[in-house]
Design an enzyme around this catalytic site. Structure first.
Site, short mmCIF file in Angstrom:
data_model
loop_
_atom_site.label_atom_id
_atom_site.label_comp_id
_atom_site.label_asym_id
_atom_site.label_seq_id
_atom_site.Cartn_x
_atom_site.Cartn_y
_atom_site.Cartn_z
N HIS A 140 -3.01 -29.38 -0.60
CA HIS A 140 -4.43 -28.98 -0.14
C HIS A 140 -4.38 -27.64 0.53
CE1 HIS A 140 -8.13 -28.54 2.36
NE2 HIS A 140 -8.51 -28.48 1.21
N GLU A 154 -7.80 -23.57 -4.99
CA GLU A 154 -8.48 -22.96 -3.98
C GLU A 154 -8.58 -22.52 -3.16
OE1 GLU A 154 -10.74 -26.51 -3.09
OE2 GLU A 154 -8.73 -26.80 -1.48
N TRP A 162 -13.90 -34.31 2.72
CA TRP A 162 -14.27 -34.79 3.76
C TRP A 162 -14.15 -34.44 4.73
CZ3 TRP A 162 -17.87 -39.66 2.57
CH2 TRP A 162 -17.99 -40.24 1.86
N GLY A 198 -15.78 -29.00 0.70
CA GLY A 198 -15.43 -29.31 2.05
C GLY A 198 -17.31 -29.80 2.92
N GLY A 203 -13.30 -22.11 3.40
CA GLY A 203 -14.65 -22.66 5.45
C GLY A 203 -14.89 -21.30 5.88
#
Ligand code: PEP
Length: 248
Positions: free
Chosen positions: A97, A169, A11, A232, A175
Site C-alpha cells: 500500500h 492506486e 479501514w 479508504g 485520501g
C-alpha cells in the site's frame, strides 16, 4: 450476469474490535450483494478476529490484513506474520500500500518478500501499485507502475502469479479527494493487465483506488477495465459503504 467486481474496504488505523462488530451488524442488515460482487474488509490487525467473527462466513466476503511481515515469526516488534493474520481469520493481505511504501519506507524488495510470504502462507495478496504526483507530472506513470509490478512479482511461478490481484492506486489520489478519471485509470489498468498477461497471469484482476466515494464509484466502475475498487475513507460508514457496494 454483470462482470465480477471486488469492493475492498481499507479501514487503515481506524475501527476498534467493538466498532467492527457494530459495523458488521449495520452492514449485514438486509444486505443482498449483487451477482458476482465480492466485499473485502481490511481492518487493523487488532480488529481482524472481531471482524471475521462478526461478519461470519459468506461466499461474497473476505477479511484481510493491511500488511504482513515476510518472516514467519520472531523478533519483529509491531509486525504481523502471515500465520498470525490467517489464525485471526484473514484470507487476503494488502501488500505494498502506498502508505507502507511512502510513510513507512517499505522498499520494492520488501514488497516482493511480502507477496511471496503471503502466497506461501495461503493468503491472497492484493498488491498495490501507483505513482506519485511528481512521477505523474514527469510522464512516468506507466513506467513506475510497471516497475513496481515487476519488482513485486519477479520469480513467482505461474500458479502463484495466478493468485495475485492488483490495485492501481495513484499516490496523489489517496485520501486527497482527487481521483483519476475513468479514462486515465483505464489506461493504466490496460498497461497493468497487459504486463500480467505477458508474465503468464491467466485472468488478471485490477482494482482502482484513490478517493473513490458514493459520488464517483458508479462512473469509475462503468469503465470495464476496472474490476473493482479499493476504498479508504468512504468505507468507514456502513450505510455509505453499502450503497457503494450495492449501487455502483
Ligand atoms: C486507500 O487507502 O487505499 C485509499 C484508496 O484511500 P481513500 O479511498 O481514502 O483515498
Amino acid at each position: 450476469m454483470s462482470r465480477p467486481l471486488i469492493f475492498a474496504a481499507n479501514w487503515k488505523m481506524n475501527v476498534a474490535p467493538a466498532e467492527a462488530r457494530a459495523f458488521a451488524t449495520r452492514f449485514l442488515d438486509g444486505f443482498r450483494p449483487g451477482p458476482g460482487r465480492s466485499c473485502w474488509f481490511f481492518p487493523s490487525a487488532v480488529s481482524v478476529e472481531a471482524a471475521a467473527a462478526a461478519f461470519g462466513t459468506h461466499s461474497w466476503l473476505a477479511i484481510g490484513v493491511q500488511d504482513v511481515h515476510w518472516e514467519p515469526k520472531g523478533a519483529f516488534t509491531g509486525a504481523t506474520s502471515v500465520a498470525l493474520a490467517a489464525a485471526a481469520g484473514a484470507t487476503v493481505a494488502l501488500v505494498g500500500h502506498s502508505e507502507r511504501r511512502h510513510v513507512f519506507g517499505e522498499t520494492e524488495a520488501d514488497t516482493a518478500r511480502k507477496v511471496g510470504a503471503a502466497l506461501a502462507g495461503g493468503l491472497v495478496p492484493l498488491l498495490c501499485v501507483g505513482e506519485t504526483l511528481a512521477e505523474r507530472e514527469a510522464g512516468q506513470t506507466e513506467a513506475v507502475v510497471l516497475r513496481q509490478l515487476g519488482a513485486a512479482l519477479a520469480g513467482l511461478g505461474p500458479a502463484a502469479l495466478a493468485r495475485v490481484i492488483v490495485a492501481y492506486e495513484p499516490v496523489w489520489a489517496i485520501g486527497t479527494g482527487k481521483n483519476a478519471t475513468p479514462a486515465d485509470a483505464a489506461r493504466v489498468h490496460r498497461a497493468v493487465r497487459g504486463a500480467l498477461v505477458a508474465a503468464g497471469h491467466p485472468e488478471p484482476r485490477v482494482l482502482y483506488g484513490g478517493s473513490v466515494n458514493q459520488g464517483n464509484a458508479a462512473a469509475l466502475l462503468a469503465e470495464p477495465e476496472l474490476d473493482g475498487v479499493l476504498v479508504g475513507g468512504a468505507s468507514l460508514d456502513p450505510a455509505g459503504w453499502r450503497s457503494i457496494v450495492e449501487g455502483a
